[in-house]
Design a protein around this motif. Structure first.
Motif, short mmCIF file in Angstrom:
data_model
loop_
_atom_site.label_atom_id
_atom_site.label_comp_id
_atom_site.label_asym_id
_atom_site.label_seq_id
_atom_site.Cartn_x
_atom_site.Cartn_y
_atom_site.Cartn_z
N GLY A 120 0.84 -1.19 0.00
CA GLY A 120 0.00 0.00 0.00
C GLY A 120 0.88 1.24 0.00
N ARG A 121 0.25 2.36 0.13
CA ARG A 121 0.99 3.62 0.17
C ARG A 121 0.93 4.21 1.58
NH1 ARG A 121 2.54 5.41 -4.79
NH2 ARG A 121 2.97 7.50 -4.00
N THR A 162 12.15 -0.79 0.01
CA THR A 162 12.04 0.54 -0.60
C THR A 162 12.38 0.53 -2.08
OG1 THR A 162 14.32 1.12 -0.05
CG2 THR A 162 12.64 1.63 1.60
N SER A 163 12.66 -0.63 -2.64
CA SER A 163 12.90 -0.74 -4.09
C SER A 163 11.97 -1.78 -4.66
CB SER A 163 14.36 -1.13 -4.38
OG SER A 163 14.59 -2.50 -4.06
N LEU A 164 11.72 -1.70 -5.94
CA LEU A 164 10.86 -2.68 -6.58
C LEU A 164 11.47 -4.07 -6.47
CD1 LEU A 164 8.42 -3.45 -8.26
CD2 LEU A 164 9.62 -2.66 -10.30
N LEU A 165 12.78 -4.18 -6.63
CA LEU A 165 13.45 -5.47 -6.53
C LEU A 165 13.22 -6.10 -5.16
CD1 LEU A 165 15.42 -7.60 -7.65
CD2 LEU A 165 17.28 -6.19 -6.75
N ALA A 166 13.34 -5.30 -4.11
CA ALA A 166 13.15 -5.84 -2.77
C ALA A 166 11.71 -6.27 -2.56
CB ALA A 166 13.54 -4.79 -1.74
N MET A 167 10.76 -5.49 -3.06
CA MET A 167 9.35 -5.79 -2.84
C MET A 167 8.92 -7.12 -3.46
SD MET A 167 7.51 -2.07 -3.31
CE MET A 167 7.95 -0.67 -2.26
N VAL A 168 9.37 -7.36 -4.68
CA VAL A 168 8.87 -8.53 -5.40
C VAL A 168 9.80 -9.74 -5.27
CG1 VAL A 168 7.66 -7.08 -7.06
CG2 VAL A 168 9.96 -7.90 -7.61
N ASP A 169 10.99 -9.53 -4.69
CA ASP A 169 11.94 -10.63 -4.66
C ASP A 169 12.61 -10.80 -3.31
OD1 ASP A 169 13.48 -12.76 -5.71
OD2 ASP A 169 15.14 -11.41 -6.13
N ALA A 211 4.87 4.28 -1.66
CA ALA A 211 5.29 5.67 -1.71
C ALA A 211 6.81 5.80 -1.77
CB ALA A 211 4.75 6.43 -0.49
N THR A 212 7.53 4.79 -1.28
CA THR A 212 8.99 4.85 -1.32
C THR A 212 9.53 4.68 -2.74
OG1 THR A 212 9.27 2.48 -0.89
CG2 THR A 212 9.16 3.94 1.03
N LEU A 213 8.69 4.22 -3.65
CA LEU A 213 9.14 4.06 -5.04
C LEU A 213 9.07 5.37 -5.82
CD1 LEU A 213 7.36 0.71 -6.07
CD2 LEU A 213 9.69 1.03 -5.19
N ASP A 214 8.35 6.36 -5.29
CA ASP A 214 8.15 7.61 -6.04
C ASP A 214 9.46 8.30 -6.38
OD1 ASP A 214 5.50 7.01 -5.78
OD2 ASP A 214 5.03 8.63 -4.36
N GLY A 215 10.43 8.22 -5.49
CA GLY A 215 11.71 8.87 -5.74
C GLY A 215 12.78 7.94 -6.24
N ALA A 220 3.29 2.67 -18.58
CA ALA A 220 2.43 2.54 -17.40
C ALA A 220 3.03 1.57 -16.40
CB ALA A 220 1.03 2.09 -17.80
N ALA A 221 3.70 0.54 -16.91
CA ALA A 221 4.34 -0.43 -16.03
C ALA A 221 5.46 0.20 -15.21
CB ALA A 221 4.89 -1.60 -16.84
N LEU A 222 6.01 1.29 -15.73
CA LEU A 222 7.14 1.95 -15.07
C LEU A 222 6.73 3.24 -14.37
CD1 LEU A 222 9.83 1.38 -17.84
CD2 LEU A 222 9.65 0.20 -15.65
N ASP A 223 5.43 3.42 -14.13
CA ASP A 223 4.93 4.59 -13.41
C ASP A 223 4.60 4.17 -11.98
OD1 ASP A 223 3.71 6.79 -12.34
OD2 ASP A 223 2.00 6.80 -13.73
N PRO A 224 5.45 4.50 -11.00
CA PRO A 224 5.24 3.99 -9.64
C PRO A 224 3.99 4.54 -8.96
CG PRO A 224 6.99 5.63 -9.67
CD PRO A 224 6.65 5.34 -11.10
#
Length: 358
Positions: free
Chosen positions: A20-21, A128-135, A167-171, A205-209
């Motif tokens: 979530g955000r 805080t990174s996409l890699l960490a979230m999904v892996d 929200a941590t992906l925004d930056g 769209a896939a790359l829009d956090p």
């Protein structure tokens, strides 16, 4: 805080992945009874770690901030030892806990520190990174790198819960977000082809956090991993499929001295695994080519230098999936049909590499 998605991870020590955000305001109560919490973080996330520490202190838990080197430089045994020294100096007991704030490297390190301290204390990754979230944050695989290779020293130690605050992906730098998508795409090829459809329909769209597509992709990838690890914590069977593309990827990382982004190496590894399966008669040409097209659509690399092959082959021989001198690769027998290719001969391996060599 917006709507929170709870994705359960089963097994002997079940936990939830929260997506979530603005989940850190206030942070979820995932560590009841802890008197102290060590908050591991790299320098770029110092402000976030300090903010989290203040919120933890406000609910009566004493935080211990531990700054570690950024990225793969932090995944070293001497860094873990320094963290254990800090825990000892602070008198951490088995009821205390570790929190890792950061990307995949900090997550791996924090989990390993927690797994070994007093033979295992609770821990929570704040990805805080996409890699960490999904892996890295999901599944309980923790570890550090050594001169022999990546993640060869580690432990299986499931977290008490996982926090994925979008929200941590925004930056997050665009290159890091795209690199994380390599792991998402992997999940599409091994289990959930809708992921591939979403990326192909609108790569931007896939790359829009901030958008709904990225959140959908993240949740789908987490569910794929959760489903797999729930039945195989120790990677003794089906969990191996999560290493799709990773045998060559880890070899690339070793050859590069861990200076390449993990997702970039995985992207090349996916294209290689598809070429290998096609040449072995396991995968149709269209699906193999789809690997290259999807990876390229996200701006990720699809090739690696031709002259690197001898070093890559040597590095692959110490891959965790190898059995003795026999190399084993996760391949596809078709879309969402992962399988193992055992003992391919060196010429087949080299022929597949020539197809991706630059």
């Amino acid at each position: 805080m917006d709507e929170v998605t709870r994705i359960p991870v089963g097994g002997e020590r079940p936990y939830d992945v929260l997506v979530g955000r603005n989940l850190l305001d206030p942070p979820p109560r995932l560590l009841p009874g802890a008197n102290r919490v060590a908050v591991l973080h790299a320098a770029p996330l110092k402000a976030l770690a300090e903010s989290l520490a203040a919120r933890v202190r406000a609910v009566g838990v004493e935080p211990l901030l531990i700054e570690v080197p950024d990225a793969e430089a932090g995944k070293q045994i001497n860094v873990a030892a320094a963290c254990w020294d800090r825990l000892g100096e602070a008198g951490f007991t088995r009821t205390d806990a570790v929190v890792g704030v950061g990307g995949g490297a900090v997550t791996d390190l924090a989990g390993f520190v927690a797994a070994c301290w007093l033979r295992g204390v609770r821990w929570v990754p704040v990805a805080t990174s996409l890699l960490a979230m999904v892996d890295a944050a999901v599944g309980g695989k923790t570890g550090v790198n050594t001169a022999a290779g990546k993640n060869l020293v580690g432990a299986f130690h499931p977290p008490a819960g996982v926090i994925c605050d979008l929200a941590t992906l925004d930056g997050l730098p665009a290159a890091d977000l795209a690199a994380g998508m390599a792991e998402v795409v992997k999940c599409g090829f091994i289990a959930d082809p809708v992921i591939l459809d979403l990326v192909e329909r609108d790569p931007a769209a896939a790359l829009d956090p901030t958008g709904p597509v990225t959140r959908d992709l993240i949740e789908r990838a987490i569910r794929v991993k959760a489903d797999v690890v729930s039945g195989d914590l120790l990677e003794s069977g089906v969990r191996e499929v999560l290493n799709y593309g990773h045998t060559l990827a880890h070899a690339i990382e070793k050859v590069e001295g861990y200076r390449w982004r993990h997702g970039h190496a995985v992207a090349v590894g996916l294209v290689y695994a598809a070429a290998l399966a096609r040449l072995a008669g396991r995968l149709d040409a269209a699906t193999a080519e789809r690997h290259r097209a999807v990876v390229a659509a996200l701006g990720l690399p699809t090739s690696y230098p031709a002259d690197a092959w001898p070093r890559l082959l040597a590095a692959m021989r110490v891959d965790k999936k190898a059995r003795g001198s026999t190399l084993r690769f996760v391949v596809l027998d078709g879309l969402a049909r992962p399988a193992i290719l055992e003992g391919p001969d060196d010429e087949l391996l080299h022929a597949a590499y020539r197809e991706i060599a630059s």
